[in-house]
Motif scaffolding. Structure first.
Motif, short mmCIF file in Angstrom:
data_model
loop_
_atom_site.label_atom_id
_atom_site.label_comp_id
_atom_site.label_asym_id
_atom_site.label_seq_id
_atom_site.Cartn_x
_atom_site.Cartn_y
_atom_site.Cartn_z
N GLN A 214 0.89 -1.11 0.00
CA GLN A 214 0.05 0.01 0.02
C GLN A 214 1.03 1.12 0.13
OE1 GLN A 214 -3.28 -0.13 -0.38
NE2 GLN A 214 -3.80 1.97 -0.18
N TRP A 217 2.28 1.82 -3.30
CA TRP A 217 1.58 2.26 -4.57
C TRP A 217 0.94 3.60 -4.09
CZ3 TRP A 217 -0.39 1.69 -8.80
CH2 TRP A 217 -1.77 2.39 -9.40
N ASN A 218 1.01 3.85 -2.96
CA ASN A 218 0.28 5.53 -2.61
C ASN A 218 1.90 6.34 -3.01
OD1 ASN A 218 -1.79 4.93 -1.61
ND2 ASN A 218 -0.93 4.73 0.57
N GLU A 219 3.11 6.01 -2.90
CA GLU A 219 4.06 6.86 -3.38
C GLU A 219 4.17 6.93 -4.90
OE1 GLU A 219 5.96 8.71 -1.60
OE2 GLU A 219 5.33 7.86 0.24
N PHE A 220 3.88 5.90 -5.29
CA PHE A 220 3.82 5.65 -7.03
C PHE A 220 2.73 6.48 -7.53
CE2 PHE A 220 2.46 3.73 -11.02
CZ PHE A 220 3.84 3.80 -11.54
N SER A 221 1.51 6.69 -6.98
CA SER A 221 0.42 7.39 -7.39
C SER A 221 0.79 8.92 -7.35
CB SER A 221 -0.98 6.84 -6.88
OG SER A 221 -0.79 7.09 -5.24
N GLU A 222 1.46 8.99 -6.18
CA GLU A 222 1.66 10.71 -5.93
C GLU A 222 2.59 11.13 -6.88
OE1 GLU A 222 2.92 10.99 -1.86
OE2 GLU A 222 0.84 10.60 -0.96
N LEU A 224 3.01 10.11 -10.01
CA LEU A 224 2.52 10.26 -11.32
C LEU A 224 1.48 11.35 -11.20
CD1 LEU A 224 0.96 6.42 -12.18
CD2 LEU A 224 2.95 7.88 -13.17
N LEU A 225 0.72 11.63 -10.04
CA LEU A 225 -0.10 13.04 -9.96
C LEU A 225 1.02 14.35 -9.91
CD1 LEU A 225 -2.49 12.16 -7.11
CD2 LEU A 225 -2.95 12.35 -9.52
#
Length: 317
Positions: A214, A217-222, A224-225
């Motif tokens: 988790q 994934w949170n670091e990866f999504s941030e 990308l944003l």
């Protein structure tokens, strides 16, 4: 000729008296040669156990609030200190009071031990031996925890000053705990209630694999944003267009439709020099970006004209 000497025999109970006199000496010798096994309890496990206990109390409080959700709004929060004290009493009553570990301690394979009793123990095998807390220790533990958290901290100035001193002492205790790994808070240090492993051999009960995934994934999504707004969509599309599966179909696409909106242009304009038909607003909007290229010929749009009559420059390329 040697004179005979009369020897008076000792009384029958003399050996019993001598044995009783030597018992303390023998016990002191046994204790002096006793090997004390040093044990090291993971500091992370102790902190995690305390955090899990807090989360358990929060979960119970959330469920209790849902039970009274249909009552008058805000009525339950008027008694929030009493509610927190009641929940802590339930956890204490069914764990420490009956010589069982708290939910967090159970998950971390920890239990409370009376460290005072370890000074007089004779048999030591693993270093984890020792009785649990006494009744006085249990009562003091609950009483100090209750007064520290919910009751007297907001009523008198004297109590507030004592609370400030307690926080300063807790910080000092934290530094000592990080060095020694014993007594994570002042209550445990004063009562000498030490956390030790419940069983010598046991794997960690809590798996952090899901939490690690988790966090990744949170670091990866941030990331990308943060990066996606900096990228131009047409640039990304032009990069991946040679690898697109629809390359053959796009080459035979009808030239009468706009390459951007894939509709028949109501106000057709031609892109120069490729002479492809576009909607005016589609072409005008995309040409605002200097890096825009024609989706069909992948070339820069130098100008646009309407029916070969009006021509004006769009980009500086």
């Amino acid at each position: 000729m040697a004179s005979s000497v009369n020897i008076i025999p000792p009384p029958e109970a003399a050996w019993i008296d001598t044995y009783q006199k030597l018992i303390p000496h023998w016990e002191s010798l046994a204790l002096s040669h006793q090997t004390i096994i040093p044990i090291s309890i993971s500091r992370v496990n102790q902190f995690d156990a305390g955090r899990l206990d807090i989360e358990m109390s929060a979960m119970l409080k959330e469920q209790l609030v849902k039970v009274f959700s249909l009552m008058k709004p805000g009525m339950l929060f008027q008694y929030e200190p009493e509610l927190d004290a009641f929940l802590e009493f339930l956890i204490w009553r069914f764990s420490i009071w009956v010589d069982k570990p708290t939910p967090g301690n159970a998950l971390m394979n920890l239990r409370y031990r009376d460290e005072r009793a370890m000074e007089t123990r004779v048999k030591v095998r693993t270093g984890l031996e020792g009785p649990g807390l006494t009744m006085a220790q249990k009562l003091w533990y609950y009483g100090v925890t209750l007064s520290r958290g919910h009751w007297l901290g907001e009523q008198w100035i004297l109590i507030q000053r004592i609370e400030s001193l307690y926080k300063a002492a807790s910080f000092g205790n934290l530094l000592i705990f990080l060095c020694t790994g014993r007594y994570r808070n002042l209550i445990e240090r004063v009562l000498r209630a030490r956390l030790v492993y419940g069983t010598p051999n046991m794997n960690r009960a809590v798996s952090f694999e899901y939490m690690n995934r988790q966090l990744v994934w949170n670091e990866f999504s941030e990331m990308l944003l943060l990066l996606l707004p900096l990228l131009n969509s047409s640039t990304v599309k032009s990069i991946f267009s040679p690898f697109s599966k629809d390359k053959s179909s796009s080459s035979t696409e009808d030239d009468s439709t706009c390459p951007i909106c894939q509709a028949s242009p109501t106000t057709p304009f031609l892109a120069l020099p490729c002479q492809h038909r576009y909607c005016y607003y589609c072409l005008r909007t995309r040409c605002a970006s200097p890096s825009f290229r024609c989706p069909r010929c992948n070339g820069p749009v130098i100008a646009m004209q309407r029916h070969g009559v009006v021509s004006h420059k769009i980009t500086g390329q």
